[in-house]
Design a protein around this motif. Structure first.
Motif, PDB file in Angstrom:
ATOM      1  N   GLY A 110      43.240  34.086  59.698  1.00  0.00           N
ATOM      2  CA  GLY A 110      42.978  34.012  58.261  1.00  0.00           C
ATOM      3  C   GLY A 110      43.873  34.869  57.397  1.00  0.00           C
ATOM      4  O   GLY A 110      43.561  35.100  56.224  1.00  0.00           O
ATOM      5  N   ALA A 111      45.002  35.345  57.920  1.00  0.00           N
ATOM      6  CA  ALA A 111      45.837  36.283  57.171  1.00  0.00           C
ATOM      7  C   ALA A 111      46.357  35.690  55.864  1.00  0.00           C
ATOM      8  O   ALA A 111      46.370  36.367  54.834  1.00  0.00           O
ATOM      9  CB  ALA A 111      47.007  36.748  58.044  1.00  0.00           C
ATOM     10  N   GLU A 112      46.803  34.450  55.873  1.00  0.00           N
ATOM     11  CA  GLU A 112      47.324  33.822  54.652  1.00  0.00           C
ATOM     12  C   GLU A 112      46.252  33.782  53.567  1.00  0.00           C
ATOM     13  O   GLU A 112      46.512  34.104  52.407  1.00  0.00           O
ATOM     14  CB  GLU A 112      47.826  32.420  54.942  1.00  0.00           C
ATOM     15  N   ALA A 113      45.042  33.367  53.935  1.00  0.00           N
ATOM     16  CA  ALA A 113      43.956  33.287  52.958  1.00  0.00           C
ATOM     17  C   ALA A 113      43.590  34.662  52.423  1.00  0.00           C
ATOM     18  O   ALA A 113      43.333  34.835  51.226  1.00  0.00           O
ATOM     19  CB  ALA A 113      42.731  32.624  53.592  1.00  0.00           C
ATOM     20  N   LEU A 119      46.028  39.154  46.335  1.00  0.00           N
ATOM     21  CA  LEU A 119      46.987  39.029  45.247  1.00  0.00           C
ATOM     22  C   LEU A 119      46.450  38.249  44.055  1.00  0.00           C
ATOM     23  O   LEU A 119      46.771  38.567  42.901  1.00  0.00           O
ATOM     24  CB  LEU A 119      48.267  38.356  45.760  1.00  0.00           C
ATOM     25  N   GLU A 120      45.636  37.240  44.313  1.00  0.00           N
ATOM     26  CA  GLU A 120      45.204  36.339  43.246  1.00  0.00           C
ATOM     27  C   GLU A 120      43.826  36.679  42.677  1.00  0.00           C
ATOM     28  O   GLU A 120      43.516  36.282  41.555  1.00  0.00           O
ATOM     29  CB  GLU A 120      45.200  34.901  43.756  1.00  0.00           C
ATOM     30  N   GLU A 121      43.014  37.411  43.432  1.00  0.00           N
ATOM     31  CA  GLU A 121      41.676  37.734  42.951  1.00  0.00           C
ATOM     32  C   GLU A 121      41.451  39.231  42.775  1.00  0.00           C
ATOM     33  O   GLU A 121      40.970  39.668  41.732  1.00  0.00           O
ATOM     34  CB  GLU A 121      40.630  37.137  43.903  1.00  0.00           C
ATOM     35  N   ARG A 123      43.803  41.855  42.849  1.00  0.00           N
ATOM     36  CA  ARG A 123      44.769  42.557  42.008  1.00  0.00           C
ATOM     37  C   ARG A 123      44.542  42.296  40.517  1.00  0.00           C
ATOM     38  O   ARG A 123      44.569  43.252  39.724  1.00  0.00           O
ATOM     39  CB  ARG A 123      46.196  42.201  42.411  1.00  0.00           C
ATOM     40  N   PRO A 124      44.291  41.075  40.059  1.00  0.00           N
ATOM     41  CA  PRO A 124      44.014  40.887  38.628  1.00  0.00           C
ATOM     42  C   PRO A 124      42.770  41.631  38.152  1.00  0.00           C
ATOM     43  O   PRO A 124      42.741  42.146  37.029  1.00  0.00           O
ATOM     44  CB  PRO A 124      43.836  39.371  38.497  1.00  0.00           C
ATOM     45  N   GLN A 125      41.744  41.717  38.996  1.00  0.00           N
ATOM     46  CA  GLN A 125      40.533  42.443  38.619  1.00  0.00           C
ATOM     47  C   GLN A 125      40.822  43.935  38.454  1.00  0.00           C
ATOM     48  O   GLN A 125      40.319  44.584  37.536  1.00  0.00           O
ATOM     49  CB  GLN A 125      39.450  42.231  39.686  1.00  0.00           C
ATOM     50  N   VAL A 126      41.634  44.487  39.347  1.00  0.00           N
ATOM     51  CA  VAL A 126      41.984  45.905  39.244  1.00  0.00           C
ATOM     52  C   VAL A 126      42.882  46.136  38.035  1.00  0.00           C
ATOM     53  O   VAL A 126      42.697  47.100  37.270  1.00  0.00           O
ATOM     54  CB  VAL A 126      42.664  46.389  40.535  1.00  0.00           C
TER      55      VAL A 126
END
Length: 271
Positions: A110-113, A119-121, A123-126
């Motif tokens: 599951g590394a890609e997921a 990166l997509e969920e 990081r934007p929240q932080v």
């Protein structure tokens, strides 16, 4: 009389949960966030992203706060610290999310997921809570998460600037790591740490009833040799100034975490 007070040293400024909508493989995660006091530097805060954050967030926060009081002596500056932990404490999930696919391990891969989730969920929240310097980001991982850290450098190297792989499980799909790391861009930085006793037994364990089986398990995976080999490869690709290998004396697979944190913080600070 005993008085119990909140530990303000390690209390995160914020914590929240993310459902891991990217993939069913990811699941729900708790995110702990510590933002340094005062205004952010021009360009944003440097940041450290701790995989398995529940086991090292407090240690990292206390080390950063103490060391950054004397940046001139320690080379550590204030940093945003992000801890990423499975919300339900499910450690078995680590083999699903921190590994590349292998034909004989259908429960893994599951590394890609998980990287997309970071990166997509996450990081934007932080970034919505603290201004970040995207050019000064450090990914930290231990054991299987250390393999994942190296895998990101090997396959998606622009995701972070710095990579700290602590006791990495290089025995998992080693050819994928070696092929990808041989092409890593030269402006990335990497730190590989391993404990002296990860292939051997500390003196107090040598006479334990299960000493022979414990030693056999450690020797079968050749953690020290694997870490040393990967670090040598990285030194050849990134150069001695950008790749560090540290064999930490009198540390094993568990205790190496605390000893590695200050070294990682110096790299994350730009030292």
């Amino acid at each position: 009389m005993i008085m119990i007070v909140k530990n303000v040293m390690t209390q995160p400024d914020d914590c929240f949960r993310l459902p891991g909508a990217t993939s069913q493989v990811v699941g729900e995660y708790r995110i702990d966030l510590l933002v340094p006091e005062g205004p952010a530097p021009e360009g944003g805060w440097p940041s450290v992203w701790l995989l398995d954050g529940a086991g090292c967030f407090g240690t990292c926060v206390e080390a950063m706060r103490r060391m950054s009081r004397r940046s001139d002596a320690t080379a550590v500056v204030p940093l945003v610290i992000v801890g990423i932990s499975a919300a339900d404490g499910d450690r078995a999930r680590r083999q699903r999310v921190f590994t590349s696919p292998m034909a004989d391990r259908p429960e893994a891969g599951g590394a890609e997921a998980f990287l997309r989730f970071l990166l997509e969920e996450v990081r934007p929240q932080v970034a919505a809570r603290a201004p970040l310097d995207e050019g000064r980001t450090t990914l930290w991982g231990h054991s299987l998460a250390g393999y994942f850290t190296l895998w990101v450098l090997a396959t998606h190297p622009r995701s972070f600037r710095n990579y700290a792989a602590i006791s990495p499980s290089t025995w998992w799909d080693r050819p994928v790591l070696e092929a990808g790391l041989a092409r890593a861009p030269g402006d990335r930085r990497a730190l590989v740490c391993i404990g002296e006793w990860e292939d051997a037994l500390p003196p107090w364990q040598a006479s334990a009833p299960d000493a022979a089986s414990a030693l056999a398990r450690r020797q079968a995976r050749q953690m020290v040799a694997g870490a040393r080999d990967i670090a040598a490869l990285l030194t050849g690709v990134l150069g001695e100034e950008h790749a560090q290998f540290r064999l930490l004396p009198e540390e094993d697979h568990a205790s190496v975490l605390s000893a590695a944190v200050p070294r990682m913080l110096r790299m994350a600070s730009g030292a």
